[in-house]
Design a protein around this motif. Structure first.
Motif, PDB file in Angstrom:
ATOM      1  N   VAL A  72      25.182  31.838  47.002  1.00  0.00           N
ATOM      2  CA  VAL A  72      25.408  32.620  45.601  1.00  0.00           C
ATOM      3  C   VAL A  72      24.928  34.055  45.780  1.00  0.00           C
ATOM      4  CG1 VAL A  72      24.632  32.653  43.326  1.00  0.00           C
ATOM      5  CG2 VAL A  72      25.241  30.563  44.441  1.00  0.00           C
ATOM      6  N   SER A  73      23.620  34.216  46.626  1.00  0.00           N
ATOM      7  CA  SER A  73      23.002  35.589  46.587  1.00  0.00           C
ATOM      8  C   SER A  73      24.115  36.668  47.497  1.00  0.00           C
ATOM      9  CB  SER A  73      21.862  35.428  47.331  1.00  0.00           C
ATOM     10  OG  SER A  73      21.348  36.828  47.576  1.00  0.00           O
ATOM     11  N   SER A  74      24.686  36.051  48.630  1.00  0.00           N
ATOM     12  CA  SER A  74      25.701  36.743  49.572  1.00  0.00           C
ATOM     13  C   SER A  74      27.000  36.944  48.647  1.00  0.00           C
ATOM     14  CB  SER A  74      25.646  36.160  50.663  1.00  0.00           C
ATOM     15  OG  SER A  74      26.380  34.896  50.758  1.00  0.00           O
ATOM     16  N   THR A  75      27.217  36.170  47.694  1.00  0.00           N
ATOM     17  CA  THR A  75      28.608  36.403  46.957  1.00  0.00           C
ATOM     18  C   THR A  75      28.541  36.990  45.586  1.00  0.00           C
ATOM     19  OG1 THR A  75      28.873  34.121  46.618  1.00  0.00           O
ATOM     20  CG2 THR A  75      29.756  34.818  48.567  1.00  0.00           C
ATOM     21  N   GLY A  76      27.360  37.864  45.324  1.00  0.00           N
ATOM     22  CA  GLY A  76      27.130  38.036  44.121  1.00  0.00           C
ATOM     23  C   GLY A  76      28.029  38.953  43.179  1.00  0.00           C
ATOM     24  N   SER A  77      28.937  39.437  44.004  1.00  0.00           N
ATOM     25  CA  SER A  77      30.029  40.287  43.291  1.00  0.00           C
ATOM     26  C   SER A  77      31.525  39.189  43.106  1.00  0.00           C
ATOM     27  CB  SER A  77      30.648  41.450  44.115  1.00  0.00           C
ATOM     28  OG  SER A  77      30.935  41.171  45.295  1.00  0.00           O
ATOM     29  N   LEU A  78      31.181  37.978  43.255  1.00  0.00           N
ATOM     30  CA  LEU A  78      32.447  36.972  43.126  1.00  0.00           C
ATOM     31  C   LEU A  78      33.295  37.106  41.753  1.00  0.00           C
ATOM     32  CD1 LEU A  78      33.794  34.674  44.332  1.00  0.00           C
ATOM     33  CD2 LEU A  78      32.257  33.035  43.155  1.00  0.00           C
ATOM     34  N   THR A  79      32.580  37.613  40.772  1.00  0.00           N
ATOM     35  CA  THR A  79      33.353  37.546  39.636  1.00  0.00           C
ATOM     36  C   THR A  79      34.365  38.815  39.711  1.00  0.00           C
ATOM     37  OG1 THR A  79      31.517  36.514  38.228  1.00  0.00           O
ATOM     38  CG2 THR A  79      33.273  37.942  37.089  1.00  0.00           C
ATOM     39  N   ARG A  80      33.738  39.835  40.017  1.00  0.00           N
ATOM     40  CA  ARG A  80      34.521  41.016  40.222  1.00  0.00           C
ATOM     41  C   ARG A  80      35.600  40.901  41.241  1.00  0.00           C
ATOM     42  NH1 ARG A  80      29.700  45.103  40.613  1.00  0.00           N
ATOM     43  NH2 ARG A  80      28.926  43.494  41.359  1.00  0.00           N
ATOM     44  N   ASP A  81      35.246  40.471  42.444  1.00  0.00           N
ATOM     45  CA  ASP A  81      36.272  40.143  43.368  1.00  0.00           C
ATOM     46  C   ASP A  81      37.276  39.076  43.010  1.00  0.00           C
ATOM     47  OD1 ASP A  81      34.703  41.822  44.965  1.00  0.00           O
ATOM     48  OD2 ASP A  81      33.578  40.402  46.134  1.00  0.00           O
ATOM     49  N   THR A  82      37.097  38.149  42.329  1.00  0.00           N
ATOM     50  CA  THR A  82      38.011  37.379  41.706  1.00  0.00           C
ATOM     51  C   THR A  82      38.886  38.189  40.813  1.00  0.00           C
ATOM     52  OG1 THR A  82      36.481  35.425  42.019  1.00  0.00           O
ATOM     53  CG2 THR A  82      38.497  34.941  40.721  1.00  0.00           C
ATOM     54  N   LEU A  83      38.508  38.768  39.840  1.00  0.00           N
ATOM     55  CA  LEU A  83      39.364  39.609  39.056  1.00  0.00           C
ATOM     56  C   LEU A  83      40.289  40.414  39.870  1.00  0.00           C
ATOM     57  CD1 LEU A  83      40.328  39.953  36.323  1.00  0.00           C
ATOM     58  CD2 LEU A  83      38.514  41.725  35.926  1.00  0.00           C
ATOM     59  N   HIS A  84      39.853  41.088  40.613  1.00  0.00           N
ATOM     60  CA  HIS A  84      40.418  41.941  41.517  1.00  0.00           C
ATOM     61  C   HIS A  84      41.670  41.182  42.330  1.00  0.00           C
ATOM     62  CE1 HIS A  84      41.358  44.911  44.499  1.00  0.00           C
ATOM     63  NE2 HIS A  84      41.400  43.856  45.507  1.00  0.00           N
ATOM     64  N   ASN A  85      41.294  39.955  42.762  1.00  0.00           N
ATOM     65  CA  ASN A  85      42.401  39.334  43.267  1.00  0.00           C
ATOM     66  C   ASN A  85      43.318  38.866  42.555  1.00  0.00           C
ATOM     67  OD1 ASN A  85      41.403  39.761  46.132  1.00  0.00           O
ATOM     68  ND2 ASN A  85      40.153  37.948  45.802  1.00  0.00           N
ATOM     69  N   MET A  86      42.848  38.494  41.283  1.00  0.00           N
ATOM     70  CA  MET A  86      43.799  37.670  40.367  1.00  0.00           C
ATOM     71  C   MET A  86      44.845  39.043  39.877  1.00  0.00           C
ATOM     72  SD  MET A  86      41.237  35.526  37.919  1.00  0.00           S
ATOM     73  CE  MET A  86      42.609  34.942  36.761  1.00  0.00           C
ATOM     74  N   VAL A  87      44.306  40.181  39.616  1.00  0.00           N
ATOM     75  CA  VAL A  87      45.180  41.305  39.210  1.00  0.00           C
ATOM     76  C   VAL A  87      46.087  41.921  40.409  1.00  0.00           C
ATOM     77  CG1 VAL A  87      45.354  43.806  38.599  1.00  0.00           C
ATOM     78  CG2 VAL A  87      43.523  41.977  37.392  1.00  0.00           C
ATOM     79  N   LEU A  88      45.581  41.786  41.630  1.00  0.00           N
ATOM     80  CA  LEU A  88      46.333  42.197  42.665  1.00  0.00           C
ATOM     81  C   LEU A  88      47.537  41.226  43.189  1.00  0.00           C
ATOM     82  CD1 LEU A  88      46.593  44.283  45.040  1.00  0.00           C
ATOM     83  CD2 LEU A  88      45.186  42.837  46.367  1.00  0.00           C
ATOM     84  N   ASP A  89      47.200  40.002  42.684  1.00  0.00           N
ATOM     85  CA  ASP A  89      48.245  38.838  42.914  1.00  0.00           C
ATOM     86  C   ASP A  89      49.457  39.409  42.295  1.00  0.00           C
ATOM     87  OD1 ASP A  89      49.722  36.600  43.220  1.00  0.00           O
ATOM     88  OD2 ASP A  89      48.369  35.238  42.766  1.00  0.00           O
ATOM     89  N   GLN A  90      49.246  39.606  40.815  1.00  0.00           N
ATOM     90  CA  GLN A  90      50.408  40.068  39.862  1.00  0.00           C
ATOM     91  C   GLN A  90      51.094  41.409  40.421  1.00  0.00           C
ATOM     92  OE1 GLN A  90      50.026  39.427  35.952  1.00  0.00           O
ATOM     93  NE2 GLN A  90      48.162  38.204  35.970  1.00  0.00           N
ATOM     94  N   VAL A  91      50.247  42.435  40.901  1.00  0.00           N
ATOM     95  CA  VAL A  91      50.793  43.659  41.301  1.00  0.00           C
ATOM     96  C   VAL A  91      51.476  43.369  42.704  1.00  0.00           C
ATOM     97  CG1 VAL A  91      50.154  45.897  42.133  1.00  0.00           C
ATOM     98  CG2 VAL A  91      48.988  44.887  40.321  1.00  0.00           C
ATOM     99  N   LEU A  92      51.153  42.705  43.530  1.00  0.00           N
ATOM    100  CA  LEU A  92      51.987  42.307  44.901  1.00  0.00           C
ATOM    101  C   LEU A  92      53.129  41.783  44.451  1.00  0.00           C
ATOM    102  CD1 LEU A  92      52.218  42.351  47.726  1.00  0.00           C
ATOM    103  CD2 LEU A  92      50.891  40.673  48.048  1.00  0.00           C
ATOM    104  N   HIS A  93      53.004  40.616  43.492  1.00  0.00           N
ATOM    105  CA  HIS A  93      54.218  39.925  43.216  1.00  0.00           C
ATOM    106  C   HIS A  93      55.235  40.871  42.480  1.00  0.00           C
ATOM    107  CE1 HIS A  93      56.628  36.325  42.493  1.00  0.00           C
ATOM    108  NE2 HIS A  93      56.711  36.590  41.199  1.00  0.00           N
ATOM    109  N   ARG A  94      54.844  41.687  41.852  1.00  0.00           N
ATOM    110  CA  ARG A  94      55.765  42.574  40.999  1.00  0.00           C
ATOM    111  C   ARG A  94      56.490  43.655  42.219  1.00  0.00           C
ATOM    112  NH1 ARG A  94      57.092  45.235  36.068  1.00  0.00           N
ATOM    113  NH2 ARG A  94      58.362  46.970  36.764  1.00  0.00           N
TER     114      ARG A  94
END
Length: 216
Positions: A72-94
């Motif tokens: 958990v300590s080594s992945t403390g930015s998981l929430t922001r990284d996950t949101l980044h990937n969720m957005v990038l998924d849609q951007v790439l798909h477009r």
């Protein structure tokens, strides 16, 4: 943000060093939204569910509390990284759709089978993606689709995923989708098709004074 942080989709991203996990209500314009992409909301609840999927998988993968705390300590930015990937998924798909690029279920299965052979089976692949990219097993096929779209889009453009023409296509898609992040999660850089942290100098100053020996 470095390009390798921007692109888990091409197998070069790593989970960032420890940082505060953000959980938040929506902004005034889009209450309850972590982001709005193409007029569609990614809700805070959806984001939290994705993060919880990863945390549950991480918890199941380690044998004791100390190990889990380290993960958990080594992945403390998981929430922001996950949101980044969720957005990038849609951007790439477009971007892929704009270039007439699509990915079939068979292609995803073929890619998965090849990767499983390299790492010793399905479980090994799931573990590798969880540890390296913060991808929960249930989202593995989605991530492989993302990577295939990136590879095929780059090929259609006569380039590869590290070159400017590829990122220019993503930038064009970002602009068309009018990506808007909840300020608590930073903002979306259209030119780089990447989430960036909010500029909060007062936070940096307080952190520097309190935790001088630590690095970001």
């Amino acid at each position: 943000m470095h390009r390798r942080r921007r692109t888990a989709l091409v197998l070069t991203a790593a989970i960032a060093a420890a940082a505060p996990v953000l959980t938040a209500c929506g902004n005034d314009a889009h209450p309850g939204a972590a982001a709005v992409v193409g007029g569609q909301r990614i809700t805070v609840s959806q984001l939290e569910n994705r993060v919880n999927e990863v945390r549950k998988a991480q918890r199941a993968a380690v044998s004791d509390d100390t190990q889990y705390d380290q993960v958990v300590s080594s992945t403390g930015s998981l929430t922001r990284d996950t949101l980044h990937n969720m957005v990038l998924d849609q951007v790439l798909h477009r971007a892929a759709r704009d270039e007439g690029v699509s990915v079939t279920r068979k292609e995803i299965q073929q890619m998965r089978a090849g990767l499983e052979q390299q790492v010793g089976g399905a479980k090994g692949l799931e573990t590798a993606w969880l540890q390296k990219y913060g991808i929960a097993p249930a989202r593995l096929d989605d991530n492989l689709r993302l990577q295939l779209e990136a590879q095929k889009l780059a090929a259609k453009l006569g380039t590869d995923t590290s070159q400017p023409p590829f990122w220019k296509a993503l930038s064009k898609a970002s602009a068309a989708l009018h990506v808007n992040l909840n300020p608590r999660y930073g903002s979306w850089d259209v030119q780089k098709s990447s989430r960036v942290d909010a500029k909060t100098p007062w936070v940096r100053e307080v952190t520097r004074a309190a935790d001088q020996p630590l690095t970001a």
